[in-house]
Design a protein around this motif. Sequence first.
Motif, mmCIF file in Angstrom:
data_model
loop_
_atom_site.group_PDB
_atom_site.id
_atom_site.type_symbol
_atom_site.label_atom_id
_atom_site.label_comp_id
_atom_site.label_asym_id
_atom_site.label_seq_id
_atom_site.Cartn_x
_atom_site.Cartn_y
_atom_site.Cartn_z
ATOM 1 N N ASN A 84 0.839 -1.191 0.000
ATOM 2 C CA ASN A 84 0.000 0.000 0.000
ATOM 3 C C ASN A 84 0.885 1.257 0.000
ATOM 4 O O ASN A 84 1.673 1.479 0.923
ATOM 5 N N ALA A 85 0.736 2.086 -1.009
ATOM 6 C CA ALA A 85 1.532 3.320 -1.116
ATOM 7 C C ALA A 85 1.284 4.247 0.068
ATOM 8 O O ALA A 85 2.182 4.980 0.495
ATOM 9 N N GLN A 86 0.067 4.220 0.624
ATOM 10 C CA GLN A 86 -0.241 5.066 1.780
ATOM 11 C C GLN A 86 0.589 4.650 2.996
ATOM 12 O O GLN A 86 0.966 5.488 3.808
ATOM 13 N N CYS A 87 0.865 3.376 3.121
ATOM 14 C CA CYS A 87 1.701 2.884 4.212
ATOM 15 C C CYS A 87 3.114 3.460 4.082
ATOM 16 O O CYS A 87 3.678 3.977 5.043
ATOM 17 N N ALA A 88 3.671 3.390 2.882
ATOM 18 C CA ALA A 88 5.008 3.938 2.638
ATOM 19 C C ALA A 88 5.030 5.442 2.884
ATOM 20 O O ALA A 88 5.976 5.964 3.475
ATOM 21 N N LYS A 89 3.969 6.135 2.455
ATOM 22 C CA LYS A 89 3.886 7.583 2.663
ATOM 23 C C LYS A 89 3.853 7.905 4.155
ATOM 24 O O LYS A 89 4.529 8.827 4.622
ATOM 25 N N PHE A 90 3.082 7.137 4.918
ATOM 26 C CA PHE A 90 3.001 7.348 6.365
ATOM 27 C C PHE A 90 4.373 7.160 7.022
ATOM 28 O O PHE A 90 4.804 7.976 7.847
ATOM 29 N N ILE A 91 5.082 6.086 6.657
ATOM 30 C CA ILE A 91 6.409 5.831 7.222
ATOM 31 C C ILE A 91 7.356 6.967 6.865
ATOM 32 O O ILE A 91 8.109 7.459 7.714
ATOM 33 N N ASP A 92 7.291 7.420 5.620
ATOM 34 C CA ASP A 92 8.135 8.526 5.167
ATOM 35 C C ASP A 92 7.868 9.776 5.995
ATOM 36 O O ASP A 92 8.800 10.447 6.468
ATOM 37 N N GLU A 93 6.607 10.101 6.210
ATOM 38 C CA GLU A 93 6.238 11.278 7.002
ATOM 39 C C GLU A 93 6.717 11.141 8.442
ATOM 40 O O GLU A 93 7.195 12.109 9.041
ATOM 41 N N GLN A 94 6.595 9.947 9.002
ATOM 42 C CA GLN A 94 7.043 9.732 10.380
ATOM 43 C C GLN A 94 8.561 9.891 10.501
ATOM 44 O O GLN A 94 9.058 10.433 11.488
ATOM 45 N N GLN A 95 9.289 9.438 9.500
ATOM 46 C CA GLN A 95 10.748 9.614 9.513
ATOM 47 C C GLN A 95 11.106 11.094 9.471
ATOM 48 O O GLN A 95 11.989 11.542 10.200
ATOM 49 N N ILE A 96 10.417 11.846 8.633
ATOM 50 C CA ILE A 96 10.684 13.283 8.543
ATOM 51 C C ILE A 96 10.402 13.967 9.879
ATOM 52 O O ILE A 96 11.203 14.779 10.356
ATOM 53 N N LEU A 97 9.280 13.631 10.489
ATOM 54 C CA LEU A 97 8.958 14.210 11.797
ATOM 55 C C LEU A 97 10.023 13.845 12.833
ATOM 56 O O LEU A 97 10.422 14.679 13.657
ATOM 57 N N HIS A 98 10.493 12.623 12.802
ATOM 58 C CA HIS A 98 11.537 12.195 13.735
ATOM 59 C C HIS A 98 12.816 13.011 13.523
ATOM 60 O O HIS A 98 13.434 13.478 14.479
ATOM 61 N N TRP A 99 13.222 13.161 12.262
ATOM 62 C CA TRP A 99 14.440 13.926 11.969
ATOM 63 C C TRP A 99 14.300 15.379 12.411
ATOM 64 O O TRP A 99 15.239 15.965 12.933
ATOM 65 N N GLN A 100 13.121 15.970 12.166
ATOM 66 C CA GLN A 100 12.905 17.357 12.574
ATOM 67 C C GLN A 100 13.007 17.486 14.091
ATOM 68 O O GLN A 100 13.643 18.405 14.597
ATOM 69 N N HIS A 101 12.371 16.574 14.814
ATOM 70 C CA HIS A 101 12.430 16.600 16.270
ATOM 71 C C HIS A 101 13.874 16.427 16.748
ATOM 72 O O HIS A 101 14.348 17.146 17.620
ATOM 73 N N TYR A 102 14.576 15.474 16.163
ATOM 74 C CA TYR A 102 15.965 15.206 16.543
ATOM 75 C C TYR A 102 16.827 16.438 16.282
ATOM 76 O O TYR A 102 17.639 16.818 17.128
#
Length: 125
Positions: A84-102
């Motif tokens: 599911n492309a939406q699953c990959a998109k969600f993971i991608d968004e979560q990684q970006i949020l993690h990097w921003q927080h870090y």
Amino acid sequence: CVLDDTGNRLRFQLELEFVQCLANPNYLNFLAQRGYFKDKAFVNYLKYLLYWKEPEYAKYLKYPQCLHMLELLQYEHFRKELVNAQCAKFIDEQQILHWQHYSRKRMRLQQALAEQQQQNNASVK
């Protein structure tokens, strides 16, 4: 040593590059859509690659989040969801949020350290 001969060095480089590609959720989606995660030999290869979690190998990784993805890929349910492309998109968004927080957290820690050093320097004078 792993890097003793040309064959081992090439294998090391190829596996290093592949493992790091696993940090990219869009690549995982690509593999899932083409059926790689249904191939028992490929799933066994992913299991074999868990050796990258050992410190002697992990120190070469530039994208350590690939180890988390490699761990998740050990689970059939996760592999199935990646179609599911939406699953990959969600993971991608979560990684970006993690990097921003870090990044923000690291900047605050560096600022606090710099302020402490200034205070220490001022108190020495």
